[in-house]
Design an enzyme around this catalytic site. Structure first.
Site, mmCIF file in Angstrom:
data_model
loop_
_atom_site.group_PDB
_atom_site.id
_atom_site.type_symbol
_atom_site.label_atom_id
_atom_site.label_comp_id
_atom_site.label_asym_id
_atom_site.label_seq_id
_atom_site.Cartn_x
_atom_site.Cartn_y
_atom_site.Cartn_z
ATOM 1 N N HIS A 57 0.806 -1.216 0.000
ATOM 2 C CA HIS A 57 0.000 0.000 0.000
ATOM 3 C C HIS A 57 0.843 1.273 0.000
ATOM 4 O O HIS A 57 0.321 2.358 0.215
ATOM 5 C CB HIS A 57 -0.922 0.008 1.225
ATOM 6 C CG HIS A 57 -1.794 -1.193 1.298
ATOM 7 N ND1 HIS A 57 -1.492 -2.255 2.134
ATOM 8 C CD2 HIS A 57 -2.921 -1.536 0.633
ATOM 9 C CE1 HIS A 57 -2.424 -3.188 1.984
ATOM 10 N NE2 HIS A 57 -3.299 -2.783 1.081
ATOM 11 N N THR A 58 2.136 1.146 -0.183
ATOM 12 C CA THR A 58 3.040 2.295 -0.139
ATOM 13 C C THR A 58 3.953 2.291 -1.359
ATOM 14 O O THR A 58 3.895 1.397 -2.187
ATOM 15 C CB THR A 58 3.908 2.245 1.132
ATOM 16 O OG1 THR A 58 4.705 1.064 1.094
ATOM 17 C CG2 THR A 58 3.058 2.255 2.387
#
Length: 72
Positions: free
Chosen positions: A49-50
């Site tokens: 998610h990054t």
């Protein structure tokens, strides 16, 4: 040849000990190092998610080195 360190996280899970940890999304290795010394059992470097890449993951792992915290 040096001995491998025992995986404290894996050992704790296998022995039924609860582990409390953090998910880190920051690429800031200084912040990761600070978080590694807060008393949690583990830190998960969030690569899904990054915007982490191999370089930032390695920097995060280096930042946690010596803190005694498990890296996931």
């Amino acid at each position: 040849m040096p001995e491998l360190q025992k995986n404290k996280f894996k050992d704790a899970i296998q022995n039924g000990r609860r582990q409390i940890g953090l998910w880190v999304g920051t690429r800031d290795s200084v912040l990761t190092e600070m978080l590694a010394h807060t008393g949690f059992d583990c830190i998960t470097i969030d690569c899904e998610h990054t915007m982490h890449d191999i370089s930032s993951v390695v920097q995060g792992l280096q930042a946690m080195n010596g803190s005694g915290i498990s890296a996931i």
